[in-house]
Design a protein around this motif. Sequence first.
Motif, PDB file in Angstrom:
ATOM      1  N   LEU A  87      -1.904  28.629  -1.062  1.00 20.54           N
ATOM      2  CA  LEU A  87      -2.358  30.483  -1.430  1.00 20.54           C
ATOM      3  C   LEU A  87      -2.815  29.558  -2.992  1.00 20.54           C
ATOM      4  O   LEU A  87      -1.727  29.466  -3.547  1.00 20.54           O
ATOM      5  CB  LEU A  87      -0.879  31.203  -1.012  1.00 20.54           C
ATOM      6  CG  LEU A  87      -1.320  32.624  -1.070  1.00 20.54           C
ATOM      7  CD1 LEU A  87      -2.939  32.908  -0.906  1.00 20.54           C
ATOM      8  CD2 LEU A  87      -0.340  33.655  -0.468  1.00 20.54           C
ATOM      9  N   ALA A  88      -3.524  29.943  -3.701  1.00 24.99           N
ATOM     10  CA  ALA A  88      -4.231  29.757  -5.002  1.00 24.99           C
ATOM     11  C   ALA A  88      -4.794  30.870  -5.539  1.00 24.99           C
ATOM     12  O   ALA A  88      -4.678  31.480  -6.332  1.00 24.99           O
ATOM     13  CB  ALA A  88      -4.889  28.393  -5.254  1.00 24.99           C
ATOM     14  N   SER A  89      -5.078  31.907  -4.672  1.00 26.83           N
ATOM     15  CA  SER A  89      -5.730  33.261  -5.310  1.00 26.83           C
ATOM     16  C   SER A  89      -5.358  34.621  -4.208  1.00 26.83           C
ATOM     17  O   SER A  89      -5.955  34.655  -2.926  1.00 26.83           O
ATOM     18  CB  SER A  89      -6.879  33.671  -4.815  1.00 26.83           C
ATOM     19  OG  SER A  89      -7.551  33.855  -4.992  1.00 26.83           O
ATOM     20  N   VAL A  90      -4.902  35.764  -4.509  1.00 25.71           N
ATOM     21  CA  VAL A  90      -4.125  37.123  -4.517  1.00 25.71           C
ATOM     22  C   VAL A  90      -5.067  37.816  -4.796  1.00 25.71           C
ATOM     23  O   VAL A  90      -5.185  38.145  -6.420  1.00 25.71           O
ATOM     24  CB  VAL A  90      -2.850  37.086  -3.730  1.00 25.71           C
ATOM     25  CG1 VAL A  90      -2.412  38.467  -2.989  1.00 25.71           C
ATOM     26  CG2 VAL A  90      -2.363  36.175  -2.893  1.00 25.71           C
ATOM     27  N   SER A  91      -6.323  38.663  -3.906  1.00 28.49           N
ATOM     28  CA  SER A  91      -5.909  39.921  -4.851  1.00 28.49           C
ATOM     29  C   SER A  91      -5.173  41.179  -4.031  1.00 28.49           C
ATOM     30  O   SER A  91      -5.546  41.593  -3.199  1.00 28.49           O
ATOM     31  CB  SER A  91      -7.326  39.878  -4.773  1.00 28.49           C
ATOM     32  OG  SER A  91      -8.510  41.315  -4.668  1.00 28.49           O
ATOM     33  N   PHE A  92      -4.905  41.892  -4.977  1.00 24.91           N
ATOM     34  CA  PHE A  92      -3.806  43.477  -4.306  1.00 24.91           C
ATOM     35  C   PHE A  92      -4.557  44.346  -5.169  1.00 24.91           C
ATOM     36  O   PHE A  92      -4.716  44.928  -5.741  1.00 24.91           O
ATOM     37  CB  PHE A  92      -2.648  42.901  -5.697  1.00 24.91           C
ATOM     38  CG  PHE A  92      -1.701  41.853  -5.854  1.00 24.91           C
ATOM     39  CD1 PHE A  92      -0.988  41.606  -4.825  1.00 24.91           C
ATOM     40  CD2 PHE A  92      -2.534  40.516  -6.278  1.00 24.91           C
ATOM     41  CE1 PHE A  92       0.032  40.326  -5.103  1.00 24.91           C
ATOM     42  CE2 PHE A  92      -1.177  39.762  -6.289  1.00 24.91           C
ATOM     43  CZ  PHE A  92      -0.035  39.508  -5.454  1.00 24.91           C
ATOM     44  N   PRO A  93      -4.248  44.964  -4.165  1.00 24.14           N
ATOM     45  CA  PRO A  93      -4.738  46.034  -4.115  1.00 24.14           C
ATOM     46  C   PRO A  93      -4.246  48.091  -4.624  1.00 24.14           C
ATOM     47  O   PRO A  93      -2.676  47.667  -5.080  1.00 24.14           O
ATOM     48  CB  PRO A  93      -5.083  47.252  -2.107  1.00 24.14           C
ATOM     49  CG  PRO A  93      -3.668  46.320  -1.828  1.00 24.14           C
ATOM     50  CD  PRO A  93      -3.305  44.994  -3.061  1.00 24.14           C
ATOM     51  N   SER A  94      -5.280  48.660  -5.383  1.00 18.34           N
ATOM     52  CA  SER A  94      -4.352  49.870  -5.984  1.00 18.34           C
ATOM     53  C   SER A  94      -2.717  50.341  -5.271  1.00 18.34           C
ATOM     54  O   SER A  94      -2.616  51.171  -5.861  1.00 18.34           O
ATOM     55  CB  SER A  94      -5.160  50.852  -6.744  1.00 18.34           C
ATOM     56  OG  SER A  94      -5.566  51.200  -5.698  1.00 18.34           O
ATOM     57  N   SER A  95      -3.205  50.659  -3.875  1.00 21.04           N
ATOM     58  CA  SER A  95      -2.217  51.268  -2.990  1.00 21.04           C
ATOM     59  C   SER A  95      -1.111  50.437  -2.299  1.00 21.04           C
ATOM     60  O   SER A  95      -0.472  51.361  -2.526  1.00 21.04           O
ATOM     61  CB  SER A  95      -3.031  51.574  -1.413  1.00 21.04           C
ATOM     62  OG  SER A  95      -3.214  50.459  -1.294  1.00 21.04           O
ATOM     63  N   LEU A  96      -0.963  49.380  -3.112  1.00 21.97           N
ATOM     64  CA  LEU A  96       0.821  48.372  -3.392  1.00 21.97           C
ATOM     65  C   LEU A  96       0.990  48.904  -3.850  1.00 21.97           C
ATOM     66  O   LEU A  96       1.551  49.493  -4.857  1.00 21.97           O
ATOM     67  CB  LEU A  96      -0.422  47.330  -3.497  1.00 21.97           C
ATOM     68  CG  LEU A  96       1.809  46.532  -2.822  1.00 21.97           C
ATOM     69  CD1 LEU A  96       1.442  45.921  -1.625  1.00 21.97           C
ATOM     70  CD2 LEU A  96       0.741  44.823  -3.866  1.00 21.97           C
ATOM     71  N   LYS A  97       2.621  49.454  -3.401  1.00 21.75           N
ATOM     72  CA  LYS A  97       3.783  50.175  -3.482  1.00 21.75           C
ATOM     73  C   LYS A  97       4.255  49.187  -3.473  1.00 21.75           C
ATOM     74  O   LYS A  97       5.857  49.264  -4.384  1.00 21.75           O
ATOM     75  CB  LYS A  97       4.108  51.307  -3.531  1.00 21.75           C
ATOM     76  CG  LYS A  97       3.097  52.185  -3.589  1.00 21.75           C
ATOM     77  CD  LYS A  97       3.592  53.520  -2.520  1.00 21.75           C
ATOM     78  CE  LYS A  97       2.455  54.401  -2.489  1.00 21.75           C
ATOM     79  NZ  LYS A  97       2.998  56.396  -1.388  1.00 21.75           N
ATOM     80  N   VAL A  98       5.318  48.519  -2.510  1.00 18.99           N
ATOM     81  CA  VAL A  98       6.322  47.605  -2.494  1.00 18.99           C
ATOM     82  C   VAL A  98       5.911  46.845  -2.395  1.00 18.99           C
ATOM     83  O   VAL A  98       5.363  45.688  -1.537  1.00 18.99           O
ATOM     84  CB  VAL A  98       6.529  48.120  -1.328  1.00 18.99           C
ATOM     85  CG1 VAL A  98       8.698  47.508  -0.964  1.00 18.99           C
ATOM     86  CG2 VAL A  98       7.374  50.217  -1.109  1.00 18.99           C
ATOM     87  N   ILE A  99       6.940  44.972  -3.029  1.00 16.10           N
ATOM     88  CA  ILE A  99       6.820  43.710  -2.827  1.00 16.10           C
ATOM     89  C   ILE A  99       8.143  43.149  -2.416  1.00 16.10           C
ATOM     90  O   ILE A  99       8.933  43.822  -3.167  1.00 16.10           O
ATOM     91  CB  ILE A  99       6.254  43.476  -3.814  1.00 16.10           C
ATOM     92  CG1 ILE A  99       5.186  43.356  -4.266  1.00 16.10           C
ATOM     93  CG2 ILE A  99       6.485  41.314  -3.584  1.00 16.10           C
ATOM     94  CD1 ILE A  99       4.308  42.625  -5.522  1.00 16.10           C
TER      95      ILE A  99
END
Length: 428
Positions: A189-201
Motif C-alpha cells: 500500500l503506497a497511496s491513500v486518499s482520505f475523505p473529509s468525512s473521516l472521524k476515527v482511525i
Amino acid sequence: MNDDPSVVEITVCNPKGEPLGNTIVKMYDETTYEAFKEKQTTKALWEVVTDKNGKATFVLERQKWFVRTQYRELMFVVLETLDAANYEWWSKGGTVTVGKKQSFKIVVNRQEAAKEIEKREEQPEESPFLIENGVLKGIKDSTLSQVIIPAGVKSIAPEAFWESNVESLVLNEGLESIGVQAFARSKKLASVSFPSSLKVIEKHAFEDCVSLTKVNLSHTAVEEIGSNAFRETGVNKVAFPVSLKKIGSQAFLKTQLENVVLPVSVEEIGPEAFREAVSLKSITLPNNIQKIGWQAFYGCTKLANVNYAGSMKLAEGVVESAAFEGCEALTRIILPQSIAEVQEGVFIECNKLTQIILPENVKKIGGYGLRTNYPVEKIVFKGEKAPEVEDSSLPFVDDLTSIVVPKGKLEEYKAAYVDYQKIMTENP
C-alpha cells in the motif's frame, strides 16, 4: 559559471483563481513526463505540497539538476484519482534555466473530475467488496491492487484488508471510521486518499504498511489517531487535521518522519508516539499541550529543533518520564507554556543539550528531571516561584554553568536551591 540554484514557483488554483493549499505538485523531466502520459502511476522526480497560498516552490541545485547543461525541460503536474485505472491531471511547465527564477500556474478544475466519478458510479457492476449495512467487511478478490471504496460505506471493519495486496486506495466521502488493523501489514500500500468525512482511525489501522510514505489527513475530521495506527510504516510526511486532539501511543513509532507540525488543537501525545523516529529533525508543538507522554520522542537521534505554535489556555500540562531521552542532536529546548510538571529523566542521554528553558507555569520537577548525564551550560526559570524539586532534579552543580531566574526573584531561588547559589543570576 552560475552556481545559483534555479527556483521554480508553481501556483495552484481553481478556475475562480482561489488558491489550493495542501495539494501535491509532481515534477517530471522530458523522459519521465512522456512515461507519465502513458502511465499516471509513473514516479515523479520530486513532489512538493502547496502552502495555504497555493504555492509550491522547487529549488533546483545546479550540481544535481543541471549537470553539463544550462537548461532543463521540466513539467509540473497535479494529479487526481478518478478510479483504479483512470486519473485526471493538469500540468504546466517548459524550459527552466540554471540560476533563474520562473513561475507557472496550474488551474485545477475538480468539478469536472467529480462529474467523471459520478458518471462511473452510475454504471452498475458487481461489487468486489463484502458490505453489510454500510460496513465494509472484506474483499472478494485478494489480488486486487487498485481499490476505490464505493459510496455508502460508513466504516471499514477490523482486519478487512489485513495483509492485502492493495497498492492504491481511495476512501469514499461518507466514510467515518477505519477499524482496528483494517489495513495492517498491507506492505504494498503506497497511496491513500482520505475523505473529509473521516472521524476515527482505530488502533493498528495501517501498521506495517512499509510502502506508505505520505499521509494527508488535513481535510478530515479526525480527532484522535489510534495507538500504533501508523507504526513502522514508511511514512515520512504527515499533514494533520485542525480537528486533531490526541495522538495515541506508538502511533508513529519507528516511522521515517522528518519534520512534524502539529495543529494547535492537539492536547495529548501518547507514550512512545514518535519513539525511534530516527529521521525526525524538527517538531512543532502546541503551546497548549497538556501531555507529552512517556518516551514520546525517545531515541529520535536527529531531533534538533523543538518549536511551538498557538496560545496557552490551560497550564496543567505534564512532560512524562523520558519523553526526550536519547535525543542526541538536541542542543536547546524551550518547553511549551502550558507545562506545569516535568517528570523523571526527561532529557537523559541528550548529550548535546546545553540550554533548558522552563516556562513560568512549571511547579514541579521530578528526579533527574533536568539531568542529561552530561554538562549543561544554562537552565532558565521563567516562573515567579521556584518549582518544587527533588535532590536529584537538577544537574550536579559541577555539571551546570549557570541558572537564570526572573528579575527580583534571585533570593527566593537561592533559598530554594541552596547548593546552586554561586551560579545564579537574574534576567536583566
